[in-house]
Scaffold this motif. Structure first.
Motif: not given
Length: 133
Positions: A11-16
């Motif tokens: 999700p946006e802002g979360v590291a893969p």
């Protein structure tokens, strides 16, 4: 009924994450599979001292449990891994990759535990799935 699962790796802002999706959702009948260990159909431990053999047996047991609910690994939305040593995770991931499509990885958590309920067990895995109505 066909079910559609949505997998969001990051999700946006979360590291893969590597080897899992952060978020998975869909609709259908919820299926919870109790933690499975490396027992064969007769209750004997498979692969004592061998995390790869144990992981393969655990995923076979999960496959059988999913089938009992009318599900396959494609329906799995969450896996929780309990390992007695995080060094066993590569073997667990290799066994997982044999049965789960890399493009549809479920959400997952990995926890190192001091011990499982029998000392010769190295891996326990539980699963949550969604199956069409």
């Amino acid at each position: 009924m066909t079910i559609e699962l949505t997998h969001v790796k990051a999700p946006e802002g979360v590291a893969p994450g590597t080897g899992y999706s952060h978020v998975v959702w869909g609709t259908g009948r919820f299926v919870a599979i109790s933690g499975q260990c490396a027992f064969d159909g007769g209750g004997n431990v498979v692969g004592e001292g061998d995390p790869a053999a144990q992981a393969r047996q655990v995923f076979e047991n999960l496959r059988r449990c999913l089938a009992a609910a009318g599900a396959t690994f494609e329906n799995v939305v969450k896996l929780t891994y309990f390992v007695t040593d995080v060094a066993h995770l590569p073997a667990v991931r290799a066994a997982r990759d044999e049965v789960i499509d890399a493009g549809r990885l479920p959400a997952s958590s990995a926890i190192q535990v001091a011990a499982l309920f029998r000392p010769e067990l190295l891996v326990e895995i539980e699963a949550f799935a969604l199956v069409g109505e």
